[in-house]
Scaffold this active site. Structure first.
Site, PDB file in Angstrom:
ATOM      1  N   LYS A   1       0.841  -1.195   0.000  1.00 15.40           N
ATOM      2  CA  LYS A   1       0.000   0.000   0.000  1.00 15.40           C
ATOM      3  C   LYS A   1       0.872   1.240   0.000  1.00 15.40           C
ATOM      4  O   LYS A   1       1.878   1.322   0.727  1.00 15.40           O
ATOM      5  CB  LYS A   1      -0.888   0.059   1.250  1.00 15.40           C
ATOM      6  CG  LYS A   1      -1.989  -0.963   1.319  1.00 15.40           C
ATOM      7  CD  LYS A   1      -2.810  -0.710   2.581  1.00 15.40           C
ATOM      8  CE  LYS A   1      -3.930  -1.705   2.737  1.00 15.40           C
ATOM      9  NZ  LYS A   1      -4.702  -1.451   3.984  1.00 15.40           N
TER      10      LYS A   1
ATOM     11  N   GLY B   1      -7.880   2.781  -3.516  1.00 14.41           N
ATOM     12  CA  GLY B   1      -7.296   1.651  -4.235  1.00 14.41           C
ATOM     13  C   GLY B   1      -6.063   1.988  -5.043  1.00 14.41           C
ATOM     14  O   GLY B   1      -5.467   1.113  -5.672  1.00 14.41           O
TER      15      GLY B   1
ATOM     16  N   ARG C   1     -12.562  12.708   4.656  1.00 14.37           N
ATOM     17  CA  ARG C   1     -13.431  13.446   3.729  1.00 14.37           C
ATOM     18  C   ARG C   1     -14.776  12.741   3.681  1.00 14.37           C
ATOM     19  O   ARG C   1     -14.976  11.702   4.315  1.00 14.37           O
ATOM     20  CB  ARG C   1     -12.816  13.428   2.332  1.00 14.37           C
ATOM     21  CG  ARG C   1     -12.490  12.010   1.832  1.00 14.37           C
ATOM     22  CD  ARG C   1     -12.062  11.957   0.393  1.00 14.37           C
ATOM     23  NE  ARG C   1     -11.480  10.691   0.007  1.00 14.37           N
ATOM     24  CZ  ARG C   1     -12.158   9.583  -0.267  1.00 14.37           C
ATOM     25  NH1 ARG C   1     -13.480   9.582  -0.158  1.00 14.37           N
ATOM     26  NH2 ARG C   1     -11.547   8.468  -0.638  1.00 14.37           N
TER      27      ARG C   1
END
Length: 710
Positions: A197, A204, A331
């Site tokens: 990651k 993604g 967010r």
């Protein structure tokens, strides 16, 4: 439940923003049940585009807040520009030069007199530098403080904060040594499969699952390139990959007075390429104690970083319902409408009020969970071609009718184009009902009534997914699509004979209608050359129409003209009698109404580029005709592998003269916010490479000259 439904009717009773079916239906605007004074923001700039910009405009309008839109050259005629009170151009189509231009957006906010900026999601919504810039310029950033974005945006930092706050985390390596050797060694120590990651990642991007050591180097290289492109940072972390996990996330909200709540959870497990496509709230099958536990953990996460506004804490949940912190999205989430539907809230309204200094409209004890909601993301993409995104005109766009339990969140209208410069999402279809079973049936019905022509979409795939037995039973996990790929992505079957009958009749009736209209325009409405009725003296006219069937084999349909509106159609050994006509005829669409062998039938028909699109209660189907040989591909023994879409060449894996096996990577192409690896179709030799790194290529542009091994 009766109280909740009365509340829902209040939510949708006023401020209705509902456009015609061909221009996109809009959800009736919500009104916050808690009342209270409007937020002390009188004008807000929306630093985004598309459906989220439209969504913010609707909620701001309810509060009496004026709205300012910004747009790139590609969006000058977009819906969000038309909806806003003011609109300002901020640059060329490329997002780096427009929607990511921090200073330009600040300049527009100050010039327009906007006191606040709502970033939506994506673009600058989780950009610490932009949040700091807003603060320096005295503009309210409708979001959390930059410190929270910074702490949660770097995954290695967030893991430490969460661990200290008592939020469960998963095993992994978050160190500073970013050498390939160290990352590979840590992966082997953790044990495959692992997840790579980007530490600043999200949505993604910069994420790869590595199943074996042999896959590690290519996966790391690809993840780093995508992370650098998306976040200007290619630092990676490695985590243990939980097999068949669920993706469960919690909606949290904080205000400037130290109040925090969680608005329950969503299940977003069904994904492709780590992108969610169907979300639901609440997560099915969670006991109340797990629901409360994961909600309270999410609130601890928000408190730990002094969070303000709407945020989402994402968790990985294993088969025993143990959950582990994955990341926090600082967010509003794309899938926030399902939470609104089950809590009767307007989260954008909450955002604007909290940003203006108001306390949270509701406390934890006042929040209730009612019913079940689904959101299906409708994309311009081809599920039959590895979900390849597409771009082009929305020639025909007819969504289902919006009402208090069906929402269409979109930023496009019929005639608009899906651009290659941005995300290929066309709309979000959101439904609510009293329970999961009825909500799922409502979702399927709405999908079957969502009609789009002009480019490939995932609507049929979503319908197939929603009726899959395992999905109906809520046996979902992040590997759901790969596990059931054979059923969900099954090859196109043979065309139904009745479908071919209707397609051929529709073509003939459209020709007749067009001929009659042209005759009127030429001033000779009685010209026999314009009638096209098929009337003959002493004989019946028969006509052969050829369609493309399964495996590109042709199918001949014989149509014999009878009296006006009557036809005899033969498909193979089957014969159909059709009697009927076209109604509600527009330029390229109509309803085919009549009887087939005495059974009443009504089908919507759209004609586009020689294809007939038929939409009925069972869903939509496209019937095509063969492409003439002179328009087809070259039959030369040497072929140039072509770009599947417009995009930028980001990496070349081979050189001229290289011998490759089937499936070997040739090059990488980045388009519509994703990177795609183009692979060799067969064993062969690369004669020439026709592109260079950094080139922008058009769809179908030749990339390499490839000699297949005979």
């Amino acid at each position: 439940m009766a109280t909740f439904m009365r509340a829902r009717r209040l939510l949708f009773s006023a401020d209705v923003l509902l456009q015609g079916r061909n221009n996109g239906s809009w959800i009736k605007s919500c009104r916050n049940l808690s009342g209270g004074s409007p937020a002390p923001i009188s004008k807000v700039l929306i630093a985004n585009r598309g459906e989220i910009a439209c969504r913010v405009i609707r909620s701001a309008r309810k509060l009496g807040i004026q709205t300012v839109a910004v747009y790139s050259d590609a969006d000058k005629n977009s819906m969000h520009v038309a909806m806003a009170d003011e609109a300002y151009r901020i640059g060329p189509a490329a997002s780096q030069l427009s929607y990511l231009n921090k200073q330009r957006i600040i300049d527009v906010a100050k010039a327009s007199g906007a006191q606040a900026i709502h970033p939506g999601y994506g673009f600058l919504s989780e950009n610490t530098e932009f949040a700091d810039l807003c603060d320096q310029e005295g503009v309210i950033f409708v979001g959390p403080p930059s410190s929270a974005i910074r702490d949660m945006g770097i995954k290695s930092t967030s893991k430490g904060i969460m661990s200290a706050a008592g939020v469960p985390i998963i095993e992994g390596y978050h160190g500073e040594d970013q050498s390939v050797e160290r990352l590979r060694a840590e992966s082997e120590k953790i044990g495959y499969p692992v997840m790579l990651k980007a530490v600043r990642g999200g949505g993604g991007k910069g994420m790869r699952i590595v199943m074996t050591a042999d896959d590690f180097d290519e996966a790391l290289d690809s993840a780093r390139r995508e992370a650098l492109k998306s976040f200007d940072d290619d630092v990676m972390l490695v985590e243990k990959f939980v097999e068949t996990p669920r993706h469960v996330e919690v909606q949290v909200f904080g205000d400037k007075h130290g109040n925090y709540v969680y608005l329950f959870e969503r299940d977003c497990s069904v994904q492709r390429r780590h992108q969610k496509i169907i979300e639901e709230a609440p997560a099915p099958g969670l006991p109340e104690e797990v629901r409360r536990s994961i909600g309270e953990a999410a609130v601890r996460a928000a408190r730990a970083v002094n969070y303000v506004g709407a945020g989402t804490v994402e968790f990985i949940m294993d088969s025993k319902q143990n959950f582990y912190f994955m990341e926090m999205n600082t967010r509003l989430q794309v899938e926030h409408p399902v939470t609104e539907m089950v809590t009767a809230t307007d989260l954008v309204e909450w955002q604007l009020k909290v940003a203006g200094g108001d306390p949270l409209p509701l406390g934890q004890s006042e929040l209730r969970l009612h019913g079940h909601a689904f959101e299906a993301r409708i994309y311009a993409e081809d599920p039959d071609n590895n979900f390849l995104p597409g771009a082009g005109p929305l020639v025909h766009l007819s969504p289902p009718e919006a009402n208090e339990t069906v929402r269409i969140e979109t930023g496009v209208r019929q005639g608009d184009e899906v651009s290659t410069f941005y995300d290929p999402m066309i709309a979000k279809l959101v439904v609510w009902s009293t329970d999961r079973t009825s909500a799922l049936e409502k979702l399927r019905k709405a999908l079957r009534n969502y009609h789009i022509v002009g480019l490939k979409t995932n609507i049929r795939f979503l319908d197939d997914l929603a009726k899959h037995p395992e999905f109906i039973q809520a046996n979902v996990h992040t590997g759901f699509i790969p596990l059931h790929e054979d059923e969900l992505l099954k090859k196109k079957g043979a065309l139904n004979s009745q479908t071919l009958c209707q397609a051929s009749i529709a073509m003939i009736l459209f020709e007749q209608d067009r001929g009659q209209k042209e005759a009127v325009l030429t001033g000779d409405p009685f010209s026999p050359f314009a009638l096209g009725s098929g009337v003959r003296v002493n004989e019946d006219l028969s006509r052969k129409i050829t369609f493309t069937g399964k495996d590109d084999k042709t199918i001949d349909v014989m149509v014999t003209y009878g009296s006006q509106g009557n036809f005899m159609v033969k498909v193979g050994e089957e014969t159909f009698e059709f009697q009927g006509k076209l109604t509600a005829v527009e330029d390229n669409s109509a309803h085919l109404v009549g009887t087939v062998n005495g059974v009443k039938s009504e089908t919507k028909v759209v004609m586009y580029k020689g294809a007939v699109h038929l939409f009925a209660e069972v869903g939509g189907v496209e019937v095509t005709q063969p492409v003439p040989a002179y328009l087809g591909e070259s039959s030369s023994g040497t072929m140039g592998d072509r770009a599947p879409m417009q995009g930028d060449i980001t990496h070349l894996y081979v050189e001229a003269g290289a011998v490759v096996e089937k499936g070997d990577p040739l090059l990488a192409l980045e388009s519509m916010k994703m990177e795609y690896v183009i692979r060799a179709p067969k064993k062969g030799t690369i004669e020439r490479i026709l592109v260079a790194k950094g080139d922008n290529v058009q769809k179908n542009a030749p990339l390499v000259v490839f000699n297949k091994e005979k």
